[in-house]
Design a protein around this motif. Structure first.
Motif, PDB file in Angstrom:
ATOM      1  N   ARG A  43      -7.401   0.839  -0.561  1.00 39.07           N
ATOM      2  CA  ARG A  43      -7.601   2.112  -1.241  1.00 39.07           C
ATOM      3  C   ARG A  43      -6.617   3.147  -0.690  1.00 39.07           C
ATOM      4  NH1 ARG A  43     -13.105   0.932   0.585  1.00 39.07           N
ATOM      5  NH2 ARG A  43     -14.495   0.307  -1.118  1.00 39.07           N
ATOM      6  N   GLY A  44      -6.543   4.285  -1.381  1.00 34.74           N
ATOM      7  CA  GLY A  44      -5.669   5.346  -0.912  1.00 34.74           C
ATOM      8  C   GLY A  44      -6.016   5.842   0.482  1.00 34.74           C
TER       9      GLY A  44
ATOM     10  N   ARG B 220      -1.474  13.386  -2.581  1.00 34.66           N
ATOM     11  CA  ARG B 220      -2.909  13.097  -2.472  1.00 34.66           C
ATOM     12  C   ARG B 220      -3.184  11.841  -1.644  1.00 34.66           C
ATOM     13  NH1 ARG B 220      -6.450  15.457  -6.407  1.00 34.66           N
ATOM     14  NH2 ARG B 220      -5.379  16.971  -7.730  1.00 34.66           N
ATOM     15  N   TRP B 221      -2.134  11.147  -1.265  1.00 35.08           N
ATOM     16  CA  TRP B 221      -2.298   9.947  -0.442  1.00 35.08           C
ATOM     17  C   TRP B 221      -2.552  10.391   0.998  1.00 35.08           C
ATOM     18  CZ3 TRP B 221       2.165   6.556   1.708  1.00 35.08           C
ATOM     19  CH2 TRP B 221       1.638   5.403   2.306  1.00 35.08           C
ATOM     20  N   THR B 222      -3.800  10.267   1.447  1.00 33.49           N
ATOM     21  CA  THR B 222      -4.182  10.813   2.748  1.00 33.49           C
ATOM     22  C   THR B 222      -4.234   9.774   3.863  1.00 33.49           C
ATOM     23  OG1 THR B 222      -6.539  10.449   2.296  1.00 33.49           O
ATOM     24  CG2 THR B 222      -5.584  12.575   1.615  1.00 33.49           C
ATOM     25  N   ALA B 223      -4.589   8.524   3.535  1.00 37.27           N
ATOM     26  CA  ALA B 223      -4.760   7.468   4.547  1.00 37.27           C
ATOM     27  C   ALA B 223      -5.740   7.905   5.634  1.00 37.27           C
ATOM     28  CB  ALA B 223      -3.416   7.085   5.157  1.00 37.27           C
ATOM     29  N   ASP B 224      -6.704   8.761   5.285  1.00 39.26           N
ATOM     30  CA  ASP B 224      -7.541   9.395   6.300  1.00 39.26           C
ATOM     31  C   ASP B 224      -8.590   8.473   6.919  1.00 39.26           C
ATOM     32  OD1 ASP B 224      -8.504   9.726   3.525  1.00 39.26           O
ATOM     33  OD2 ASP B 224     -10.236  10.694   4.435  1.00 39.26           O
TER      34      ASP B 224
ATOM     35  N   ASP C 177      -4.754  -6.624  -8.194  1.00 35.03           N
ATOM     36  CA  ASP C 177      -3.513  -5.975  -8.588  1.00 35.03           C
ATOM     37  C   ASP C 177      -2.733  -5.648  -7.313  1.00 35.03           C
ATOM     38  OD1 ASP C 177      -4.964  -6.058 -10.896  1.00 35.03           O
ATOM     39  OD2 ASP C 177      -4.567  -3.994 -11.490  1.00 35.03           O
ATOM     40  N   TRP C 178      -1.424  -5.438  -7.446  1.00 28.21           N
ATOM     41  CA  TRP C 178      -0.639  -5.101  -6.255  1.00 28.21           C
ATOM     42  C   TRP C 178      -1.153  -3.819  -5.612  1.00 28.21           C
ATOM     43  CZ3 TRP C 178       1.671  -8.902  -4.253  1.00 28.21           C
ATOM     44  CH2 TRP C 178       2.370  -9.842  -4.999  1.00 28.21           C
ATOM     45  N   PHE C 179      -1.443  -2.808  -6.432  1.00 30.24           N
ATOM     46  CA  PHE C 179      -2.061  -1.599  -5.910  1.00 30.24           C
ATOM     47  C   PHE C 179      -3.543  -1.610  -6.264  1.00 30.24           C
ATOM     48  CE2 PHE C 179       2.371  -0.101  -5.975  1.00 30.24           C
ATOM     49  CZ  PHE C 179       2.447   0.384  -4.679  1.00 30.24           C
ATOM     50  N   TYR C 180      -4.326  -0.979  -5.404  1.00 32.33           N
ATOM     51  CA  TYR C 180      -5.780  -1.075  -5.516  1.00 32.33           C
ATOM     52  C   TYR C 180      -6.271  -0.675  -6.905  1.00 32.33           C
ATOM     53  CZ  TYR C 180     -10.683  -0.897  -4.274  1.00 32.33           C
ATOM     54  OH  TYR C 180     -12.040  -1.143  -4.230  1.00 32.33           O
TER      55      TYR C 180
ATOM     56  N   TRP D 284       0.838  -1.211   0.000  1.00 31.36           N
ATOM     57  CA  TRP D 284       0.000   0.000   0.000  1.00 31.36           C
ATOM     58  C   TRP D 284       0.865   1.249   0.000  1.00 31.36           C
ATOM     59  CZ3 TRP D 284      -1.791   2.634   4.939  1.00 31.36           C
ATOM     60  CH2 TRP D 284      -2.768   3.612   4.672  1.00 31.36           C
ATOM     61  N   GLY D 285       0.514   2.172  -0.863  1.00 34.59           N
ATOM     62  CA  GLY D 285       1.225   3.435  -0.963  1.00 34.59           C
ATOM     63  C   GLY D 285       0.466   4.382  -1.865  1.00 34.59           C
ATOM     64  N   PRO D 286       1.092   5.469  -2.305  1.00 33.85           N
ATOM     65  CA  PRO D 286       0.378   6.499  -3.068  1.00 33.85           C
ATOM     66  C   PRO D 286      -0.173   6.025  -4.408  1.00 33.85           C
ATOM     67  CG  PRO D 286       2.746   6.924  -3.015  1.00 33.85           C
ATOM     68  CD  PRO D 286       2.487   5.865  -2.009  1.00 33.85           C
ATOM     69  N   GLN D 287       0.381   4.945  -4.968  1.00 32.99           N
ATOM     70  CA  GLN D 287      -0.162   4.470  -6.246  1.00 32.99           C
ATOM     71  C   GLN D 287      -1.553   3.861  -6.103  1.00 32.99           C
ATOM     72  OE1 GLN D 287       2.925   2.768  -9.148  1.00 32.99           O
ATOM     73  NE2 GLN D 287       4.007   2.733  -7.177  1.00 32.99           N
ATOM     74  N   ALA D 288      -2.027   3.707  -4.853  1.00 37.78           N
ATOM     75  CA  ALA D 288      -3.400   3.266  -4.627  1.00 37.78           C
ATOM     76  C   ALA D 288      -4.408   4.397  -4.830  1.00 37.78           C
ATOM     77  CB  ALA D 288      -3.542   2.705  -3.212  1.00 37.78           C
ATOM     78  N   VAL D 289      -3.939   5.638  -4.805  1.00 32.16           N
ATOM     79  CA  VAL D 289      -4.857   6.789  -4.843  1.00 32.16           C
ATOM     80  C   VAL D 289      -5.704   6.824  -6.118  1.00 32.16           C
ATOM     81  CG1 VAL D 289      -4.973   9.312  -4.885  1.00 32.16           C
ATOM     82  CG2 VAL D 289      -3.445   8.152  -3.269  1.00 32.16           C
ATOM     83  N   PRO D 290      -5.132   6.658  -7.317  1.00 30.89           N
ATOM     84  CA  PRO D 290      -5.962   6.706  -8.527  1.00 30.89           C
ATOM     85  C   PRO D 290      -6.856   5.489  -8.715  1.00 30.89           C
ATOM     86  CG  PRO D 290      -3.645   7.187  -9.009  1.00 30.89           C
ATOM     87  CD  PRO D 290      -3.691   6.595  -7.651  1.00 30.89           C
ATOM     88  N   GLU D 291      -6.625   4.407  -7.930  1.00 33.90           N
ATOM     89  CA  GLU D 291      -7.415   3.169  -8.005  1.00 33.90           C
ATOM     90  C   GLU D 291      -7.380   2.563  -9.399  1.00 33.90           C
ATOM     91  OE1 GLU D 291     -11.309   3.768  -6.334  1.00 33.90           O
ATOM     92  OE2 GLU D 291     -10.494   4.239  -4.347  1.00 33.90           O
ATOM     93  N   GLN D 292      -6.191   2.568  -9.997  1.00 33.98           N
ATOM     94  CA  GLN D 292      -6.031   2.069 -11.357  1.00 33.98           C
ATOM     95  C   GLN D 292      -5.144   0.823 -11.445  1.00 33.98           C
ATOM     96  OE1 GLN D 292      -7.549   3.565 -14.279  1.00 33.98           O
ATOM     97  NE2 GLN D 292      -8.704   4.334 -12.521  1.00 33.98           N
ATOM     98  N   GLY D 293      -4.582   0.378 -10.321  1.00 31.90           N
ATOM     99  CA  GLY D 293      -3.739  -0.802 -10.355  1.00 31.90           C
ATOM    100  C   GLY D 293      -2.261  -0.461 -10.349  1.00 31.90           C
TER     101      GLY D 293
END
Length: 544
Positions: free
Chosen positions: A400-401, A105-109, A360-363, A60-69
């Motif tokens: 997710r991001g 944009r990666w907030t982890a909120d 996918d490795w990223f969401y 998990w990291g910032p590449q999860a933000v766009p939710e594109q893989g």
């Protein structure tokens, strides 16, 4: 300079740096030296890893933000790719808004690590791994040597440190994964440009931005070149079609490179500082290197020796796991071999690991909307297959991001938990038997070959042992009377005392020349397990 020349200069620079780093206390002193013979001579596979069998990975990291893989931070810079088009629509042109802006944009909120860990523990995880730094070059921890880190950018939190405390509080072993050695070649498209269209020839953000451009902005005092790694394989001016640009990237930077960047041996030294900082701060029980063997020649060996020597200081022995891929014979037994998204066709002498993901490795939101996640049954089939061959399974559950997982992922974890509650004894603390199993399905050994796999049959079974018990894991429920040829009359010693379907009680059985016949007409729906107790137990001669 040729690639061979780059590598030679990087090796020499790395060797020259090692004594100074040791004297400065950056590298831990101890009996393990930075050489393959020393790693092999000193390493022993920890019992905790051999017993654990199943880990869960927060990749998990910032590449999860766009939710594109996967590989968003590279592919957004490749005109014509779907991720380029998505980025254009969602964030703007990569000459104006690039990956560094996605990092922020990666907030982890909405991240609730304790709640997630409770689910992971119920699903059977005995160790947990946090992504520490991906190819996007953001350190997800309190990094002393790299200012592009999660305390300064994005969530403004120590992601790795929080995961470490949460995992250990739940009784799990904790690990980290490091993918940063590849950032330098992975990011080179960020220095490129559109080959066609209204902004043809205009260089992307990595090419034009410097630290001075950040004054008064959110990235004030941060240098984009430190993130994007510098111009090492930059596409020349004048490429005028997307096809030609793709061909250029394939020929020049579309490789998996384990050496330092050309003319920048300091990159390898900084990688080593970041790696030792990560190990010193979080004392991980497990470290995953996304490398074929170890990165940067002697620099990677120094990192391994440092980790092992620190482990001796912590535990009095090397009670840790360091994984790498595609180990050659000289490296075997010095690390744990990892087989990414791949199968083995044999029973290994030494413990090993495969890592894979339910998506996918990223969401990737499409996995949820079109219901294309790997279901719990397939995960359990894979777990049974790997464990029967003396391996462990590390499974990624994409977030997710904002830190959450979706309801389909929750359902898969719940299904795993239900199976583990009944059948976990066949997995945890087990050892392989004389043969891993039987059945018609032939697996192709190697990495990255899951997509070609067509599935198991009701005739495919796997074996594990523990104490007086032999476990037979049926990869598909047979719903019939079956004969296990490996247990035919005369092929086993000792009397069979009990035959039990886990979760279902005693079952009818009969020893024949054809095999041990078992009545499984009423077996469970997902990977049924039969336990056979023998008066003489079941031997396993795999090495420790």
């Amino acid at each position: 300079m040729t690639p061979t020349g780059w590598h030679r200069r990087a090796v020499l620079a790395g060797l020259a740096a090692m004594p100074a780093l040791a004297r400065a206390g950056v590298l831990a002193r101890g009996p393990v030296q930075p050489s393959w013979p020393s790693l092999v001579a000193n390493y022993r596979y920890p019992d905790w890893f051999r017993d654990a069998k199943f880990g869960i990975w927060s990749h998990w990291g910032p590449q999860a933000v766009p939710e594109q893989g996967d590989w968003y931070g590279r592919l957004l810079y490749m005109q014509g790719h779907p991720m380029y088009r998505q980025h254009l629509a969602a964030y703007g042109h990569p000459a104006d808004t690039g990956m560094m802006d996605v990092l922020n944009r990666w907030t982890a909120d909405k991240w609730d690590p304790a709640a997630l860990m409770r689910r992971f523990v119920k699903a059977g995880a005995k160790y947990f791994v946090s992504l520490a730094c991906h190819h996007d070059n953001l350190d997800c921890y309190d990094s002393a040597y790299h200012p592009w880190n999660a305390l300064r950018v994005g969530p403004k939190r120590d992601i790795v440190g929080t995961w470490a405390k949460t995992a250990r509080a739940a009784g799990l072993r904790f690990g980290v994964s490091n993918h940063a050695s590849h950032a330098w070649h992975w990011y080179q498209p960020a220095y490129g440009y559109d080959a066609e269209g209204p902004r043809k020839g205009e260089r992307y953000d990595a090419y034009r931005l410097t630290a001075a451009d950040g004054k008064g902005k959110w990235w004030d005092d941060l240098d984009p070149q430190t993130l994007y790694t510098g111009r090492h394989m930059v596409a020349p001016d004048g490429i005028d079609t997307v096809t030609a640009m793709d061909a250029w990237h394939d020929a020049h930077d579309g490789q998996w490179i384990e050496t330092a960047p050309p003319g920048d041996a300091a990159y390898a030294r900084k990688w080593l500082l970041r790696q030792t900082d990560l190990i010193e701060k979080y004392r991980p029980d497990f470290c995953y290197m996304d490398n074929y063997e170890l990165p940067f020649g002697p620099v990677g060996l120094a990192a391994a020796a440092d980790y092992y020597n620190r482990a001796i200081d912590w535990h009095g022995k090397i009670d840790v796991v360091l994984t790498a891929k595609q180990l050659k014979p000289y490296a075997r037994f010095g690390l744990v071999q990892d087989v990414e998204r791949g199968f083995s066709d044999r029973l290994w002498d030494e413990p090993w690991q495969t890592d894979t993901c339910i998506g996918d490795w990223f969401y990737n939101r499409a996995r949820f909307t079109d219901r294309s996640y790997v279901p719990a049954e397939a995960v359990l089939q894979r777990l049974a297959d790997v464990v029967s061959k003396n391996g462990n399974l590390l499974l990624s559950i994409p977030q997710r991001g904002d830190g959450t997982i979706d309801r389909e992922e929750e359902r898969i974890l719940d299904d795993l938990a239900a199976w583990m509650a009944v059948n976990g004894e066949a997995i945890f603390g087990s050892r392989p038997w004389e043969v891993y199993g039987e059945g018609p399905t032939k697996l192709a050994t190697g990495m990255q070959n899951e997509a070609a796999f067509k599935g198991f049959t009701a005739q495919d079974v796997r074996f594990t042992t523990k104490g007086s018990a032999l476990y037979i894991l049926f990869l598909k429920p047979p719903r019939a009377v079956v004969a296990i040829g490996s247990l035919a009359r005369g092929r086993i010693t000792g009397a069979i005392e009990r035959v039990t379907l886990l979760g279902g009680g005693p079952i009818a059985h009969r020893e024949t020349d054809r095999g041990l016949e078992l009545d499984l007409r009423h077996s469970p729906a997902i990977v049924p397990v039969v336990r056979i107790d023998s008066s003489r137990g079941w031997r396993s001669d795999r090495v420790a």
